[in-house]
Design an enzyme around this catalytic site. Sequence first.
Site: not given
Ligand SMILES: NC(=O)c1ccc[n+]([C@@H]2O[C@H](COP(=O)([O-])OP(=O)(O)OC[C@H]3O[C@@H](n4cnc5c(N)ncnc54)[C@H](OP(=O)(O)O)[C@@H]3O)[C@@H](O)[C@H]2O)c1
Length: 250
Positions: A13-16, A65, A157-158, A161, A190
């Site tokens: 999930g490194a595209s964004r 994944v 979700y909780v 996790k 974040i």
């Molecule tokens: N941001 C926060 O506030 C926060 C807080 C606590 C924990 N987290 C955790 O941090 C992690 C990243 O969160 P984020 O907020 O950065 O998420 P995000 O911005 O929504 O990015 C999600 C990433 O996952 C990829 N993805 C979605 N479905 C997928 C699949 N089936 N196979 C492979 N890749 C897939 C997306 O790819 P495409 O866009 O290419 O589809 C995207 O690159 C997560 O585990 C989340 O639970 C985030």
Amino acid sequence: MRSSVKRTALVTGASRGLGHAIAIALGTSGTNVAVNYFKGDAAAENTCQQIRKGGGQAEAFQADVRDEQQVADMVKKVGTTFGPIDILVINATGPQPMLSVEEQTWQSYLDQLEFFVKSPLLLVKQVLNEMKQRRFGRIIQIGSEVFELGNPNFANYVAAKGAQLGQTRSWARELAPSGITVNLIAPGWIPTERHHGTPQSELDTYARTVPAKKVGVPKDVAMAVLFLASEEANFVTGQKIAVNGGNTLA
Ligand SMILES: NC(=O)c1ccc[n+]([C@@H]2O[C@H](COP(=O)([O-])OP(=O)(O)OC[C@H]3O[C@@H](n4cnc5c(N)ncnc54)[C@H](OP(=O)(O)O)[C@@H]3O)[C@@H](O)[C@H]2O)c1
């Protein structure tokens, strides 16, 4: 923390979002980065280009994944491109719907477990053999502070996790004798692309509860990953490192 050994990382999930920042931090510190993505091929290519501009090496690898075969194929392709994976960052997430108990179904739990328990298992099974042979591995799970906070209307979700943290701790004990560390980073809220449209007042309310009185930025998480991925972090395993401005201080 530039390693003298050229390492290879796979970041899911490194595209964004956080994955994008993690990939860039690793790539610009001298690690080859396999940038996994699901649908955002242009965004994944953008992550790679930013790494290359910073003097690093990166390639994009599309895979769901949650799918055993796709994960196996992706790891094989990464191996052909860069060699065996030394650092696995398990970050990808799908939609995270907030649901009351009445609205929750077993499927809504499974949807989250697919990302945070099944996907880690599929990925680790593919990289483990090589890590064991080389007696080096860094497995870094991206968890969340929500497990400790117990956010309401979010048990789907909780719970996932929480399970991810348990999985991390058990793997850490099991794999430590093989030179493989397994840790979990638990970010606070974040803001990333997924939060566009969230009212500023909601963010402000959250930030007021955080001892640091602010929300974090993706780079905060990326820097913690960089440390756990380093050679120097070889004696740190089985830990949950909160990156949340002190929000889960006891
Ligand atoms: N941001 C926060 O506030 C926060 C807080 C606590 C924990 N987290 C955790 O941090 C992690 C990243 O969160 P984020 O907020 O950065 O998420 P995000 O911005 O929504 O990015 C999600 C990433 O996952 C990829 N993805 C979605 N479905 C997928 C699949 N089936 N196979 C492979 N890749 C897939 C997306 O790819 P495409 O866009 O290419 O589809 C995207 O690159 C997560 O585990 C989340 O639970 C985030």
